[in-house]
Design a protein around this motif. Structure first.
Motif, mmCIF file in Angstrom:
data_model
loop_
_atom_site.group_PDB
_atom_site.id
_atom_site.type_symbol
_atom_site.label_atom_id
_atom_site.label_comp_id
_atom_site.label_asym_id
_atom_site.label_seq_id
_atom_site.Cartn_x
_atom_site.Cartn_y
_atom_site.Cartn_z
ATOM 1 N N ARG A 166 -31.132 -115.597 44.119
ATOM 2 C CA ARG A 166 -30.653 -114.475 43.329
ATOM 3 C C ARG A 166 -31.512 -114.288 42.076
ATOM 4 N N ASP A 167 -31.877 -115.400 41.455
ATOM 5 C CA ASP A 167 -32.755 -115.314 40.285
ATOM 6 C C ASP A 167 -34.098 -114.701 40.661
ATOM 7 N N PHE A 168 -34.596 -115.078 41.840
ATOM 8 C CA PHE A 168 -35.873 -114.550 42.302
ATOM 9 C C PHE A 168 -35.776 -113.039 42.510
ATOM 10 N N ILE A 169 -34.686 -112.589 43.135
ATOM 11 C CA ILE A 169 -34.501 -111.159 43.392
ATOM 12 C C ILE A 169 -34.447 -110.387 42.067
ATOM 13 N N ASN A 170 -33.671 -110.892 41.115
ATOM 14 C CA ASN A 170 -33.550 -110.216 39.822
ATOM 15 C C ASN A 170 -34.900 -110.158 39.097
ATOM 16 N N ALA A 171 -35.590 -111.289 39.087
ATOM 17 C CA ALA A 171 -36.884 -111.331 38.400
ATOM 18 C C ALA A 171 -37.903 -110.443 39.100
ATOM 19 N N ARG A 172 -37.851 -110.402 40.438
ATOM 20 C CA ARG A 172 -38.781 -109.550 41.179
ATOM 21 C C ARG A 172 -38.508 -108.077 40.884
ATOM 22 N N ALA A 175 -39.790 -107.297 37.461
ATOM 23 C CA ALA A 175 -41.254 -107.237 37.478
ATOM 24 C C ALA A 175 -41.736 -105.927 38.087
ATOM 25 N N ALA A 176 -41.044 -105.451 39.128
ATOM 26 C CA ALA A 176 -41.433 -104.180 39.751
ATOM 27 C C ALA A 176 -41.270 -103.022 38.768
ATOM 28 N N VAL A 177 -40.154 -103.027 38.018
ATOM 29 C CA VAL A 177 -39.919 -101.970 37.025
ATOM 30 C C VAL A 177 -40.984 -102.035 35.929
ATOM 31 N N TYR A 178 -41.259 -103.241 35.454
ATOM 32 C CA TYR A 178 -42.257 -103.402 34.391
ATOM 33 C C TYR A 178 -43.646 -102.995 34.874
ATOM 34 N N ASP A 179 -43.992 -103.354 36.101
ATOM 35 C CA ASP A 179 -45.298 -102.981 36.646
ATOM 36 C C ASP A 179 -45.438 -101.468 36.735
ATOM 37 N N SER A 180 -44.357 -100.798 37.169
ATOM 38 C CA SER A 180 -44.395 -99.337 37.264
ATOM 39 C C SER A 180 -44.568 -98.704 35.884
ATOM 40 N N GLU A 181 -43.806 -99.213 34.902
ATOM 41 C CA GLU A 181 -43.912 -98.685 33.542
ATOM 42 C C GLU A 181 -45.289 -98.965 32.961
ATOM 43 N N LEU A 345 -47.512 -101.642 25.742
ATOM 44 C CA LEU A 345 -48.221 -102.412 26.771
ATOM 45 C C LEU A 345 -48.149 -103.909 26.475
ATOM 46 N N ASP A 346 -48.316 -104.276 25.207
ATOM 47 C CA ASP A 346 -48.206 -105.694 24.841
ATOM 48 C C ASP A 346 -46.803 -106.223 25.139
ATOM 49 N N LYS A 347 -45.805 -105.423 24.801
ATOM 50 C CA LYS A 347 -44.419 -105.823 25.068
ATOM 51 C C LYS A 347 -44.177 -105.966 26.567
ATOM 52 N N LEU A 348 -44.676 -105.010 27.335
ATOM 53 C CA LEU A 348 -44.508 -105.083 28.785
ATOM 54 C C LEU A 348 -45.246 -106.285 29.368
ATOM 55 N N GLY A 349 -46.411 -106.606 28.783
ATOM 56 C CA GLY A 349 -47.148 -107.772 29.261
ATOM 57 C C GLY A 349 -46.323 -109.041 29.123
ATOM 58 N N LEU A 350 -45.634 -109.186 27.989
ATOM 59 C CA LEU A 350 -44.766 -110.347 27.792
ATOM 60 C C LEU A 350 -43.592 -110.330 28.773
ATOM 61 N N GLN A 351 -43.017 -109.144 29.002
ATOM 62 C CA GLN A 351 -41.884 -109.047 29.921
ATOM 63 C C GLN A 351 -42.312 -109.362 31.354
ATOM 64 N N ILE A 352 -43.492 -108.858 31.746
ATOM 65 C CA ILE A 352 -43.998 -109.160 33.095
ATOM 66 C C ILE A 352 -44.267 -110.641 33.239
ATOM 67 N N SER A 353 -44.871 -111.241 32.215
ATOM 68 C CA SER A 353 -45.153 -112.679 32.249
ATOM 69 C C SER A 353 -43.864 -113.483 32.366
ATOM 70 N N THR A 354 -42.841 -113.083 31.620
ATOM 71 C CA THR A 354 -41.559 -113.781 31.688
ATOM 72 C C THR A 354 -40.935 -113.658 33.081
ATOM 73 N N ARG A 356 -42.445 -113.175 35.925
ATOM 74 C CA ARG A 356 -43.199 -113.975 36.895
ATOM 75 C C ARG A 356 -42.923 -115.467 36.711
ATOM 76 N N GLU A 357 -42.732 -115.886 35.477
ATOM 77 C CA GLU A 357 -42.379 -117.288 35.258
ATOM 78 C C GLU A 357 -41.010 -117.600 35.853
ATOM 79 N N LEU A 358 -40.072 -116.651 35.723
ATOM 80 C CA LEU A 358 -38.753 -116.843 36.328
ATOM 81 C C LEU A 358 -38.861 -116.883 37.847
ATOM 82 N N MET A 359 -39.718 -116.032 38.406
ATOM 83 C CA MET A 359 -39.924 -116.040 39.855
ATOM 84 C C MET A 359 -40.546 -117.363 40.302
ATOM 85 N N SER A 360 -41.535 -117.825 39.533
ATOM 86 C CA SER A 360 -42.185 -119.099 39.872
ATOM 87 C C SER A 360 -41.191 -120.250 39.814
#
Length: 419
Positions: A166-172, A175-181, A345-354, A356-360
């Motif tokens: 479930r954590d993976f699904i939420n984080a994924r 990440a998809a929303v952040y990547d699109s933005e 973009l900097d803010k989104l970079g941190l959110q995307i990184s977070t 992906r870390e949750l997914m990992s």
């Protein structure tokens, strides 16, 4: 001796020879392996030796030598009467031939003993990484990476596997929303940079080359850039037209003022003459008053012209200032939007990184979370085989259908696909 007995004895010898040949090639798999498979440490071989006795047409079995032997750490096996025999890197046929030669030399035999060597048990394979039970497993022919992972209990899972999935699904999803933005912001930044530099066209930035809808994003931003540029240029043109009109008005007022000044000179001269005549009693006071009124009218007209000219020049100055403000506002607004876009973009970079870390982390706890990524766009399982082919171990990335060799180490890892 009768012909019948000779024939019977010959037939017996043929049967014994046929049996001996069957002994030498008792294992079809081993015969097939002679030309390919090289023995290695921890392989277990089965040895059988027989010697043809031509005197009595019989076969002597060397049971004392026969048996199963394990290739030791130095790559050798130790056989009675034969001693240490290097086997690592050799085929079973080569080992069998060497055994026969050594026995013939050791016992000064006339005939070369026939040795049969087959693999009794292959050296094990090892499975490590994101599997349920890492460790050592026996090798079997036609063993693939997928089968080896199955032997190790499949992908790693934990008691809280559903929570991690479930954590993976939420984080994924995040990440998809952040990547699109992020893609939209990158397109916006490209448009703002083009507007600041005055470029006429908008190209796809390198960061968007791998994005599927990059062309649509760029086309949308290009349309917006064109619309804003046309509006900006229309405002500049309106100010330029107003300035041109005011300058024409100033020129017209200047010509009108020149005409009125000439008229004022004439009226002034006429007033002076009438004034002298009036003093001499040659002109009436009414005539003098009329001339004074004409002079006053001309002076009033000149004053109105000067006022209108001053007002027109003020309007020209205001138009020039409006143009400067418009240009400055255009640059400042683009710079502000660009600064805000970079911050987002900097803010989104941190959110995307977070994300992906949750997914990992979810994958590290339970690799089975990958089954909730059916398209394989966010994460994947990576298989690496570590194999020693005589020149040191080498790592090779493989898929799950690759066949393994004895002694291989299979490393299983769950990885995110970075964009």
């Amino acid at each position: 001796m009768t012909r019948h007995s000779i024939t019977a004895r010959s037939s017996g010898r043929l049967r014994i020879a046929a049996g001996f040949l069957l002994l030498a090639f008792a294992c079809p798999a081993a015969a097939a392996e002679d030309t390919s498979y090289k023995l290695g440490v921890m392989d277990k071989i089965r040895v059988r030796v027989a010697e043809w006795q031509p005197a009595d047409g019989s076969v002597r079995n060397w049971d004392v030598i026969g048996g199963e032997y394990t290739v030791g750490p130095q790559g050798a096996v130790s056989l009675p009467f034969v001693g240490d025999l290097d086997t690592a890197g050799k085929t079973t046929s080569e080992v069998a031939a060497e055994i026969g030669k050594r026995l013939q030399s050791e016992f000064a035999l006339r005939n070369l003993p026939s040795a049969s060597v087959e693999v009794a048990e292959f050296r094990p394979i090892f499975v490590a990484g994101d599997v349920h039970t890492p460790g050592e497993y026996p090798f079997k022919p036609n063993l693939t990476v997928l089968k080896a992972v199955s032997l190790a209990g499949g992908l790693r899972r934990s008691d809280a596997g559903q929570r991690f999935a479930r954590d993976f699904i939420n984080a994924r999803g995040d990440a998809a929303v952040y990547d699109s933005e992020r893609s939209r912001l990158l397109a916006r930044r490209a448009r703002l940079l083009a507007e600041v530099s005055g470029a006429g066209e908008l190209n796809v930035p390198k960061e968007l080359e791998s994005v599927g809808n990059a062309k649509e994003l760029i086309e949308s931003e290009a349309a917006l850039m064109k619309s804003r540029r046309e509006r900006y240029e229309a405002q500049l043109k309106a100010l330029a037209d107003l300035r041109s009109l005011l300058e024409t008005e100033v020129e017209s007022l200047g010509r009108k003022a020149a005409t009125q000044k000439q008229r004022l000179e004439l009226v002034t001269q006429d007033r002076d003459r009438v004034s002298r005549l009036t003093e001499q009693g040659l002109a009436t006071s009414a005539r003098r008053l009329s001339v004074e009124e004409d002079a006053a009218d001309v002076e009033s007209t000149l004053l109105d012209i000067d006022t209108a000219t001053l007002r027109a020049k003020q309007d020209i100055t205001k138009a020039n200032q409006d143009e400067i403000n418009l240009r400055n506002d255009w640059v400042a607004q683009r710079a502000k939007e660009l600064q805000d876009t970079e911050a987002e973009l900097d803010k989104l970079g941190l959110q995307i990184s977070t994300s992906r870390e949750l997914m990992s982390e979810a994958l590290a706890q339970s690799a089975e979370a990958l089954k909730f990524d059916p398209n394989g766009k966010a994460a994947t399982i990576k298989y690496v085989v570590v194999r020693d082919e005589g020149q040191g171990p080498k790592e090779v990335s493989v898929d799950e259908h690759v066949q393994l060799r004895p002694g291989d180490v299979v490393k299983v890892s769950s990885e995110l696909l970075m964009q």
